[in-house]
Design a protein around this motif. Structure first.
Motif, mmCIF file in Angstrom:
data_model
loop_
_atom_site.group_PDB
_atom_site.id
_atom_site.type_symbol
_atom_site.label_atom_id
_atom_site.label_comp_id
_atom_site.label_asym_id
_atom_site.label_seq_id
_atom_site.Cartn_x
_atom_site.Cartn_y
_atom_site.Cartn_z
ATOM 1 N N ARG A 1 5.566 9.251 8.762
ATOM 2 C CA ARG A 1 5.077 9.105 10.134
ATOM 3 C C ARG A 1 3.549 9.046 10.181
ATOM 4 N NH1 ARG A 1 9.603 12.443 10.744
ATOM 5 N NH2 ARG A 1 8.400 14.358 10.546
ATOM 6 N N LEU A 2 2.898 9.771 9.264
ATOM 7 C CA LEU A 2 1.436 9.692 9.179
ATOM 8 C C LEU A 2 1.000 8.304 8.718
ATOM 9 C CD1 LEU A 2 0.688 13.176 7.558
ATOM 10 C CD2 LEU A 2 -0.108 12.416 9.801
ATOM 11 N N TRP A 3 1.658 7.783 7.695
ATOM 12 C CA TRP A 3 1.352 6.422 7.229
ATOM 13 C C TRP A 3 1.532 5.414 8.360
ATOM 14 C CZ3 TRP A 3 4.352 6.407 1.906
ATOM 15 C CH2 TRP A 3 3.533 6.988 0.916
ATOM 16 N N ALA A 4 2.636 5.563 9.111
ATOM 17 C CA ALA A 4 2.907 4.624 10.200
ATOM 18 C C ALA A 4 1.835 4.720 11.283
ATOM 19 C CB ALA A 4 4.284 4.896 10.788
ATOM 20 N N ALA A 5 1.409 5.945 11.607
ATOM 21 C CA ALA A 5 0.372 6.138 12.624
ATOM 22 C C ALA A 5 -0.933 5.483 12.216
ATOM 23 C CB ALA A 5 0.168 7.628 12.876
ATOM 24 N N GLU A 6 -1.222 5.512 10.922
ATOM 25 C CA GLU A 6 -2.450 4.902 10.410
ATOM 26 C C GLU A 6 -2.308 3.394 10.197
ATOM 27 O OE1 GLU A 6 -5.507 5.164 9.486
ATOM 28 O OE2 GLU A 6 -5.984 7.232 9.916
ATOM 29 N N LYS B 1 -1.847 1.018 -2.610
ATOM 30 C CA LYS B 1 -3.128 1.662 -2.921
ATOM 31 C C LYS B 1 -3.588 2.520 -1.750
ATOM 32 C CE LYS B 1 -5.211 -1.602 -6.208
ATOM 33 N NZ LYS B 1 -6.236 -2.651 -6.375
ATOM 34 N N ALA B 2 -3.550 1.958 -0.548
ATOM 35 C CA ALA B 2 -3.994 2.699 0.634
ATOM 36 C C ALA B 2 -3.119 3.924 0.873
ATOM 37 C CB ALA B 2 -3.976 1.778 1.850
ATOM 38 N N CYS B 3 -1.811 3.765 0.697
ATOM 39 C CA CYS B 3 -0.896 4.891 0.897
ATOM 40 C C CYS B 3 -1.140 5.985 -0.135
ATOM 41 C CB CYS B 3 0.556 4.408 0.816
ATOM 42 S SG CYS B 3 1.070 3.405 2.226
ATOM 43 N N PHE B 4 -1.409 5.587 -1.373
ATOM 44 C CA PHE B 4 -1.684 6.562 -2.428
ATOM 45 C C PHE B 4 -2.981 7.312 -2.149
ATOM 46 C CE2 PHE B 4 -3.504 7.370 -6.785
ATOM 47 C CZ PHE B 4 -2.694 8.456 -7.068
ATOM 48 N N LEU C 1 -6.314 6.634 -15.646
ATOM 49 C CA LEU C 1 -5.629 6.713 -14.361
ATOM 50 C C LEU C 1 -6.041 5.553 -13.454
ATOM 51 C CD1 LEU C 1 -5.961 10.549 -13.583
ATOM 52 C CD2 LEU C 1 -4.140 9.359 -14.806
ATOM 53 N N SER C 2 -7.300 5.144 -13.548
ATOM 54 C CA SER C 2 -7.803 4.050 -12.719
ATOM 55 C C SER C 2 -7.081 2.746 -13.017
ATOM 56 C CB SER C 2 -9.308 3.879 -12.936
ATOM 57 O OG SER C 2 -9.817 2.831 -12.141
ATOM 58 N N LEU C 3 -6.705 2.541 -14.277
ATOM 59 C CA LEU C 3 -5.981 1.323 -14.630
ATOM 60 C C LEU C 3 -4.628 1.287 -13.933
ATOM 61 C CD1 LEU C 3 -5.846 -1.250 -16.393
ATOM 62 C CD2 LEU C 3 -4.678 0.122 -18.110
ATOM 63 N N SER C 4 -3.941 2.418 -13.914
ATOM 64 C CA SER C 4 -2.650 2.480 -13.224
ATOM 65 C C SER C 4 -2.827 2.222 -11.730
ATOM 66 C CB SER C 4 -1.993 3.844 -13.455
ATOM 67 O OG SER C 4 -0.741 3.920 -12.821
ATOM 68 N N TYR C 5 -3.871 2.804 -11.144
ATOM 69 C CA TYR C 5 -4.156 2.602 -9.721
ATOM 70 C C TYR C 5 -4.438 1.135 -9.418
ATOM 71 C CZ TYR C 5 -7.040 2.485 -5.492
ATOM 72 O OH TYR C 5 -7.577 2.169 -4.271
ATOM 73 N N SER C 6 -5.167 0.470 -10.290
ATOM 74 C CA SER C 6 -5.547 -0.928 -10.041
ATOM 75 C C SER C 6 -4.352 -1.867 -10.030
ATOM 76 C CB SER C 6 -6.559 -1.396 -11.101
ATOM 77 O OG SER C 6 -5.942 -1.462 -12.383
ATOM 78 N N HIS C 7 -3.230 -1.433 -10.623
ATOM 79 C CA HIS C 7 -2.033 -2.274 -10.653
ATOM 80 C C HIS C 7 -1.106 -2.032 -9.456
ATOM 81 C CE1 HIS C 7 -3.197 -3.371 -14.721
ATOM 82 N NE2 HIS C 7 -2.228 -4.263 -14.736
ATOM 83 N N LEU C 8 -1.505 -1.158 -8.546
ATOM 84 C CA LEU C 8 -0.712 -0.966 -7.332
ATOM 85 C C LEU C 8 -0.965 -2.121 -6.372
ATOM 86 C CD1 LEU C 8 -1.374 2.837 -6.589
ATOM 87 C CD2 LEU C 8 0.561 1.837 -7.806
ATOM 88 N N SER C 9 0.022 -2.402 -5.540
ATOM 89 C CA SER C 9 -0.178 -3.407 -4.500
ATOM 90 C C SER C 9 -1.222 -2.902 -3.508
ATOM 91 C CB SER C 9 1.136 -3.692 -3.770
ATOM 92 O OG SER C 9 1.557 -2.534 -3.052
#
Length: 710
Positions: free
Chosen positions: A270-275, A248-251, A236-244
């Protein structure tokens, strides 16, 4: 469901075909990601299962189980403060008594969680069943009725694993990609979750070189030993490492929600935007950016879509698999992003964290000063209290951007007002104090959601985009809100021309009508950006004037319309076909007469989704479905008790892919299935019919439903 047909048949025999009349407990056991929930859901929703049982209930238990939440989940109700757990248990027992039921308890980790609800399931010797899924062999052995009613999930074999990978990743690639792909599948060792996540990663790689490079990284990072959780996490970490970087932060932010939580996609945006995790660009709003991110997480099989919008175009709600959720939490903790305060009483980190999740814990259970010690860097507090009697002081959290509370909540009075100028997102229960520092200084507030009444005159915040509350009191403030886009529950008495001129960019509004005699819609013409309008009767049976419909015709950008608890005539609503962009029409709990005739000159050119909930609709005439509804894709009918049939001309609508009937007569269901058969004959294999709680046809008197039946 690749490779699980034999296991499906095995469980179905235990559930519906075994001769035992006792209440049997069936267990499905296997490691995380092997497909237990998917198999249980397939059994639960199978038509033969639906017809076999009088009642079906589903509850997610999870690792940190909570008796009260389990009972509420099984009862399908929201938390009621006055009801004790014992009251809820009695309600559940009484609702199941004498019924042949199927209860699914998903993700059970301990015998204690079973013992908490076991007595709620009566054994009336009528063939009732309880189906539970668990990773823990001891739970399956102790709780299951006997060995016959216990099933151990199997890993996919090589051919099944490759079939699943190929389906998700390389449907359109050549044989050279298969040469690279098969060793990748071998590394997943038959675990479906690992296969689909890796397949989601490789589906985003287009060249052979990209495949080779990523495959080498995967093979070198994993061992050849038997697959366990740690081995799965490396995959799973390999898939995560290929995110932009942004994705990554949003995930990782998904870790702020509890395990098995259903996440609302619009709310998450809206939560993502607030952060500050998503931002608007010149030609793309932050909502569009968030939608793109969520779709990419879906494409990579990192989220599980559980609900789509009625038109089917947008993801409305989704979940995260337990293993992926645990990965998010662990990665967040590693990066000092998240701390979870729960009943386990885990130690507080030495360093500050950005996000705090408080879950099922009473503040008297730990030293509150420890929580305050994290306030220096904290930007989000996500609070899931078990009971609505706890409070938290926010005076220490001066940099807070998000405060999200899911139950009734009391703000303690602060003697020294704190300047919360950074607050962007506020979702709370409880009483409103407009002089609280949260309101008087939150100049950057973007989202405000409260389950009480608010007074608009206090909402002077120039960045405010979204308001959702019980009722909005008094009038609009003097300033113009260029950014305000969504208002829920505006009163008809507030729909003045001057008010609407202060919110020129409003895109979505819900108006409560019927309290005054004034035409609340005549000033809507000021809102030329409006895309979604909902009109709700203040009391059931408000008769809507025809002039209101004519006023709506002036809104050329309207895409979604909803009418609730209103009285009118079907012919009046035919004129809505003149709206040039109307895509979704919902007629909910409204009395529009017994017959809807759609003349030839009525053409809903762009209507994609039609939802009707009308108990007195008996007869529906559509001369040419392909002409009247040329782009209709989805038709929802609910509680149409008197409707004998759906117009057969709907079989001619080439775009139609779903008819869903909920509490409708069997004859209407039969007509829908006839339409489905004809659509399949025309080559539209995507067309499906879904039925829920079908009722027997009721007799009509002079073409109308008997009043008692209605």
């Amino acid at each position: 469901m690749v490779g699980k047909n034999n296991e499906f048949d095995t469980i179905m025999k235990m559930i519906t075909q075994h001769p035992s009349k006792q209440r049997e407990v069936v267990s499905i056991q296997g490691m995380g990601g092997i497909g237990k929930t998917t198999l249980a859901r397939r059994v639960y929703e199978n038509p033969s299962t639906v017809s076999h049982f009088d009642r079906r209930l589903w509850v997610v238990v999870s690792q940190h189980h909570n008796k009260r939440q389990m009972l509420l989940g099984l009862l399908g109700s929201k938390d009621v403060v006055n009801n004790s757990s014992e009251d809820l248990a009695l309600q559940l027992y009484q609702s199941l008594k004498g019924q042949r039921y199927l209860v699914v308890m998903d993700d059970v980790w301990s015998r204690e969680s079973w013992n908490d609800v076991n007595s709620c399931f009566p054994d009336d010797k009528n063939g009732s069943r309880v189906l539970l899924t668990t990773r823990v062999a001891e739970v399956a052995a102790c709780v299951g009725s006997n060995n016959y009613f216990s099933h151990q999930m199997q890993f996919l074999d090589r051919s099944e694993g490759w079939e699943l990978f190929h389906k998700k990743a390389c449907k359109y690639h050549g044989v050279e990609f298969e040469t690279i792909g098969r060793p990748i599948v071998e590394k997943c060792k038959g675990l479906p979750l690992a296969i689909v996540v890796v397949a989601g990663l490789f589906s985003k790689l287009n060249t052979l070189d990209e495949w080779k490079k990523t495959a080498n990284a995967l093979i070198s990072s994993t061992s050849t030993s038997t697959l366990d959780d740690e081995e799965c996490w490396r995959i799973l970490s390999l898939s995560y490492s290929h995110l932009s970087h942004n994705l990554k932060a949003c995930f990782l932010y998904l870790g702020v929600f509890p395990e098995d939580y259903k996440i609302n996609a619009s709310n998450l945006a809206r939560l993502w935007a607030a952060e500050g995790l998503v931002k608007a660009f010149k030609n793309e709003s932050f909502e569009a950016v968030a939608k793109r991110y969520i779709n990419e997480l879906m494409d990579r099989n990192l989220i599980l879509v559980s609900k789509r919008s009625c038109c089917g175009r947008k993801i409305k709600e989704f979940g995260v698999h337990d293993l992926l959720h645990a990965f998010c939490v662990r990665e967040c903790e590693k990066q000092s992003l998240l701390h979870v305060v729960d009943e386990s009483g885990s130690n507080f980190p030495q360093k500050g964290v950005r996000w705090i999740r408080i879950q099922r814990v009473a503040f008297e259970d730990f030293d509150i000063s420890e929580l305050h010690s994290l306030s220096k860097h904290c930007r989000s507090i996500i609070y899931f209290p078990e009971l609505p009697k706890y409070s938290i002081s926010l005076e220490f959290f001066s940099l807070l951007r998000v405060f999200y509370v899911t139950h009734q909540f009391h703000f303690p009075i602060q003697r020294c007002p704190t300047v919360h100028i950074h607050l962007r997102y506020l979702w709370k229960f409880g009483t409103n104090n407009p002089y609280d520092s949260l309101y008087s200084n939150a100049w950057n507030l973007q989202t405000y959601r409260a389950y009480d009444n608010i007074e608009l005159k206090y909402l002077r915040f120039p960045q405010l985009q979204y308001i959702h509350c019980g009722n909005i009191c008094e009038s609009f403030p003097k300033s113009v809100h260029q950014n305000l886009q969504v208002i829920y529950r505006l009163q008809d008495s507030q729909c003045h021309q001057e008010s609407f001129k202060k919110v020129p960019n409003l895109k979505k509004v819900t108006i409560i009508i019927g309290k005054t005699d004034d035409d609340c819609t005549k000033n809507l013409v000021c809102l030329q950006q409006l895309e979604s309008l909902s009109l709700c009767g203040d009391t059931r049976g408000y008769e809507i004037p025809a002039q209101i419909i004519n006023n709506i015709l002036l809104l050329k950008n309207i895409r979604k319309l909803r009418f609730d608890d209103l009285i009118s005539e079907w012919r009046v609503f035919n004129v809505l076909s003149k709206l040039p962009r109307l895509e979704v029409l919902k007629l909910w709990y409204s009395d529009l007469g017994y017959k809807w005739e759609v003349p030839e000159n009525v053409k809903f050119c762009h209507l994609i989704c039609l939802k009707i909930c009308s108990g007195n609709l008996n007869h529906w005439e559509v001369g040419d479905g392909a002409h009247n509804f040329p782009k209709l894709e989805r038709l929802f009918l609910k509680r149409c008790f008197g409707l004998r049939e759906i117009p057969n001309s709907f079989a001619e609508i080439s775009t139609l892919n779903l008819i869903q009937l909920d509490m409708c007569p069997s004859s209407a269901v039969m007509s829908a299935k006839q339409i489905e058969a004809e659509q399949h004959d025309y080559g539209n294999e995507n067309m499906v019919v879904i039925q829920k709680y079908t009722i027997q046809n009721t007799p009509m008197i002079e073409g109308k439903l008997d009043e008692d039946e209605e």
